[in-house]
Design a protein around this motif. Sequence first.
Motif, mmCIF file in Angstrom:
data_model
loop_
_atom_site.group_PDB
_atom_site.id
_atom_site.type_symbol
_atom_site.label_atom_id
_atom_site.label_comp_id
_atom_site.label_asym_id
_atom_site.label_seq_id
_atom_site.Cartn_x
_atom_site.Cartn_y
_atom_site.Cartn_z
ATOM 1 N N UNK A 143 12.075 -2.624 5.161
ATOM 2 C CA UNK A 143 13.043 -1.541 5.329
ATOM 3 C C UNK A 143 14.458 -2.093 5.192
ATOM 4 N N UNK A 144 14.925 -2.270 3.956
ATOM 5 C CA UNK A 144 16.324 -2.657 3.767
ATOM 6 C C UNK A 144 17.248 -1.504 4.151
ATOM 7 N N UNK A 145 18.358 -1.855 4.758
ATOM 8 C CA UNK A 145 19.421 -0.885 5.015
ATOM 9 C C UNK A 145 20.425 -1.073 3.885
ATOM 10 N N UNK A 146 20.470 -0.129 2.966
ATOM 11 C CA UNK A 146 21.302 -0.324 1.784
ATOM 12 C C UNK A 146 21.820 0.998 1.254
ATOM 13 N N UNK A 147 22.845 0.886 0.432
ATOM 14 C CA UNK A 147 23.370 2.034 -0.304
ATOM 15 C C UNK A 147 23.863 1.526 -1.647
ATOM 16 N N UNK A 148 24.675 2.303 -2.329
ATOM 17 C CA UNK A 148 25.138 1.893 -3.657
ATOM 18 C C UNK A 148 26.099 0.714 -3.610
ATOM 19 N N UNK A 149 26.562 0.365 -2.409
ATOM 20 C CA UNK A 149 27.513 -0.739 -2.268
ATOM 21 C C UNK A 149 26.842 -2.064 -1.896
ATOM 22 N N UNK A 199 29.112 1.736 -14.227
ATOM 23 C CA UNK A 199 28.741 0.942 -13.056
ATOM 24 C C UNK A 199 27.454 1.469 -12.418
ATOM 25 N N UNK A 200 26.871 2.491 -13.022
ATOM 26 C CA UNK A 200 25.673 3.115 -12.465
ATOM 27 C C UNK A 200 24.407 2.409 -12.945
ATOM 28 N N UNK A 201 24.127 1.261 -12.331
ATOM 29 C CA UNK A 201 22.950 0.471 -12.690
ATOM 30 C C UNK A 201 22.090 0.134 -11.470
ATOM 31 N N UNK A 202 22.368 0.771 -10.347
ATOM 32 C CA UNK A 202 21.632 0.484 -9.112
ATOM 33 C C UNK A 202 20.157 0.836 -9.268
ATOM 34 N N UNK A 203 19.289 -0.145 -9.063
ATOM 35 C CA UNK A 203 17.862 0.090 -9.171
ATOM 36 C C UNK A 203 17.292 -0.052 -10.564
ATOM 37 N N UNK A 204 18.047 -0.625 -11.493
ATOM 38 C CA UNK A 204 17.561 -0.726 -12.872
ATOM 39 C C UNK A 204 16.344 -1.649 -12.976
#
Length: 279
Positions: free
Chosen positions: A47-53, A211-216
């Motif tokens: 369970x990572x605590x994460x967001x786009x940053x 910059x929208x590459x989160x989760x690629x």
Amino acid sequence: MSERIYKTVPTVLSIAGFDGSGGAGIQADTKTISAIGCYAMNILTALPVQNTQGVKNIFSIEPKAIHEQLACIFEDIYPDAIKIGMVHSTELVGIIAEFLKDYKGKIVFDPVMVSTSGHKLIEDDTISAIKRQLFPLADIITPNLDEVSVLVGKPVLELQDMEAVSDQLLEMGSQAVLLKGGHLQSDILTSILLQHGQAAQYFESKKVDTKNTHGSGCTLSSAIASYLAIGQSLTDATENGLAYVYQAILGSKDLIIGKGHGPLNHFFNPNKLRTNEMD
């Protein structure tokens, strides 16, 4: 009255971490698998605590719970393909490897080892266990350049560096390796598919200004697993997986979701659930 016709669907199991912001981990996997037209299932490993940053913290899941999740799924729905993502402890490596040692489908392993900010997410002993126990089970591993650098113990920054370590990576035990070129500092991004007994295959795409590459990486590995689940060859699944990610990034380039690296547009052109009539 006409006879009722029952149908099967291609099934893909994601064994990976969580992303409450929806762009990576099992959320990205589920979106990708669904958009390609397969049926998605999940095993939560962390369970990572994460967001786009970025990743703020990582909470562990009880290993016994992970084993029970696997057993529960397999007794009911046998996956056609499996994508493995975050595996952050030696104990968890052992549990997954032991459970999957006789698995008959396809396995895609995305060795999540380094965060976007460049910080290692797992310890050296876990990396050693992954190489020893999980790589031999994988039909393909999909490391990015940061992860390749960790695996070979030296910086891999350019296309020439990728080519230089190709044999070393292929000798680590998996059936195939996709060296992802998404972090290359060039306008043309090159990824290299390595398979035993075959010439290296090169796949190129233009870098998208976004910059929208989160989760690629999560998206690519689950896309390849999905195409394998519907019966494509490893080469075709890899090529189509890379094309899917490119279009998903292109489809998100002007979106504003979050304050950091936003997610991909997984549903740029979704498929209906693929079905096959039962014999």
